[in-house]
Design an enzyme around this catalytic site. Sequence first.
Site, PDB file in Angstrom:
ATOM      1  CE1 TYR A 165      42.960   9.640  28.224  1.00  0.00           C
ATOM      2  CE2 TYR A 165      41.605  11.182  26.987  1.00  0.00           C
ATOM      3  CZ  TYR A 165      41.855   9.904  27.441  1.00  0.00           C
ATOM      4  OH  TYR A 165      40.990   8.883  27.111  1.00  0.00           O
TER       5      TYR A 165
ATOM      6  CG  ASP B   5      46.678  16.780  23.319  1.00  0.00           C
ATOM      7  OD1 ASP B   5      45.749  17.595  23.450  1.00  0.00           O
ATOM      8  OD2 ASP B   5      46.555  15.575  23.570  1.00  0.00           O
TER       9      ASP B   5
END
Length: 821
Positions: free
Chosen positions: A495, A412
């Site tokens: 998320y 990420d």
Amino acid sequence: MAAGYQPLKSVDVLEEETRPPPRSRRLIYGVFFIFATAALSAYYAVPPDVDDEPLKQCASGLPPHATPPAPVNPWASLTVLETVAIADWLDAPERALNLTPGSRVSIADNFIYHIGAFRPAKADALFYLDDPSAHGPPDRYARVTIHHGAAAEPYVQDYLIGPLPIDGKTGIRELTEVYHRDAIPYNARGYTTLAEINPILTDIMPSLAEATKELFDGVALGLPNDTLVAGAVGPLSFDGTFRRTWINWRRNVPGLWLHPVGFFLYIDMSGTDPREWRLLKIVYNHQVFDSVEEFMTAFHGGSLKRLPKRPDSKDVEWTSRTRPDTTPRDLDHLPGPRAVSFAGLRFRVDRATQYISWMGWGMYLGFDRDMGLSLWDIRFKGERLIYELAPQEAIAQYAGNDPMQSSTAWLDRYFGMGGSVRDMLPGYDCPHEAVFLPATTHGFTGSVTRQRAICIFEHDTGRPITRHMGYSQGEFGAVKGYVLVVRSISTVGNYDYLFDYIFQLDGTIEVKLSASGYLQGGFWESTQEGYGTAIRDTTMGSLHDHVINFKVDLDIAGPKNSLLFTNTAQEEVSQPWFEDDWGSTVLQQKITRKIIENENDALLRYPQNFQGGYALVNTEALNRWGIARGYAVHPGYSPIYNTVVGSKRLLNNANWARYNLAVSRRKETEPSSSSMWNQNLPGAPMVDFHKFFDGENITQEDLVAWINVGMHHLPQAEDAPNTRTNLATSSFFLTPLNYFDEDISMDALNAILLAPPERPGDAWTYEDYGVKAVHCVPPAVPPFEYVGVEAYGLDGRPAPPESADEMRKGAEMYHRIKLEL
């Protein structure tokens, strides 16, 4: 029906119950009312030691001003005006960079992708902090990433620009010393705009519209009312020689990540010319087709094996966060309890430097595009404990029996955990009295400021940090368990990651990571068994691991430290005093302590049964009892490491995830365990963590601990619509290990000490150290408001407001691609 819930009464019943009673009953009620009022007044009366006066307004909810150890934060982010000045300087003809403004770029242009602060060398920062009155702050530099898409062989290059501010001394050079390979391949470049992937999808999908309409009751034609949207998976490359991805299709509804249709395209988008991109494969129901024509032939000819119709195809409310229409829980219509600092906030903040202090703790805050919030120069009781505490990378590696789930390994940092920070919700993400601080990040189209990017609040844990019930003088008492929380939340696509740094009264720091948001759902059918869990008729939650890496540059009584391993093991001993009736031997535990001397031996996992642990100690600094002062790393919730090792999609770009922790010598050329480019270079990463470990001695050296948190996420029905932070949580503790001579929390004034009565039956006396409860009227809670982003253009001026759909494109990136003509 919920326990305690009473159904609404009819008007007739209410009138009967409210009709005045007979006179005799009224007399009884009146007497009862007088006595009840007196009793309640006595019960709720202000204590006798408090003046019998109207309650006053509580102290201000603003934090007192902090005094940082130095007037300049060496790790501060760049301002909007600084980035504008840097961009203008780079765009000057003498730099010959041939730059295109980011607001109108294509992937075939040269443009500035990112501008961010480059942190100073540790020696320079400490030289300044040790005597700020005598030494100026270290020179300020920026890291600038330029996509050279117009070059004959396109490439990406990081540059170091400085010193700042821009003047005649400012220069530019390539930043290469922090990487393990020279070139950043263009196929590993950062995400730009939807225009990058749109050309090939808008060419393919209209040809498939007849089939997608019949099979999935959806189309993607590039129109505003499209009912299908795409998601791309990573990594996009193995070593930078190509750029390819699996495209999966989902319904264009709220919570789209949980509405996959089981249809996949494998596309090649290598290079900068979309006319050369091509479709490689179509996969549907485990059938593989090499072209649109081949798929449509099977579709029309009847040889296509079709998936069953989705029984829940029209049911989309279950993936919405809209409250279900159910009976309210008992008393849930009342607002819940909230924390109020009746005597005023007990932590201090200097907004100019983003410096915080609380109960002996002090720290500077930093913030960047890649990983967001970081903490610097963390001191306790005047001594530096940590130079740098910062997240480094977050991986999510999936499993499944389809092209999407079996191919996905996210890193990420690539998307920008800091750039993905959103404004937090007062009263929901943080308590009402939390103090919010802003953060600014910079991208190729301008800058974004989030006014509520960081929140700070003191929290009463509701449990003592120490206590004992005793009878002798000085034995009976407790210390309240207050903590200070520094929090930031990043939403990366589906998320949400909650980063918490929790400081305690005894010198302990807890670093906690919690996850929420939407699962990356897969299409559920029988062959997915074992790779996840069905959470609806045709939706599965896919099995995956989360591992998040933190850099902890501990300086225990100075920068020179050693790595101590302490473990316990069973032994059998005999002693001459053992009794005959018990035998001549006994089984017991014994402690073994060992200094790990070589870096190669410092790639570590926690011992089985946690019969041991690791600490950084200073063998040249002893406490009063002659023991090396240190700080231990304690596993908290879910101390895991990555399950799958050796997958090509996560081969060498996240080697740190194989361990619970690792310890290496600190080097300026090894500032991070990862880079944003690692996402798309698993076979030949820009930063290979294993190369940090080259056999060097690590006794009494400046050391860095790389510590992991994470979770093995075995999804369940309760993960819909969103994963719960109370379960998806992992943490580690940094706690004193013989650092002090005794428990330092005993000096807290928010404590009580009881003494036994002199005469049996009398009340116990107590000492509360003068800290009394405060009675006052807390300030009103402001009405809820969510303003959203403050955006600035490349010229530094406020940008016009964007629609929610435009904001969504930049926020969800590859995770949600809506076609546009």
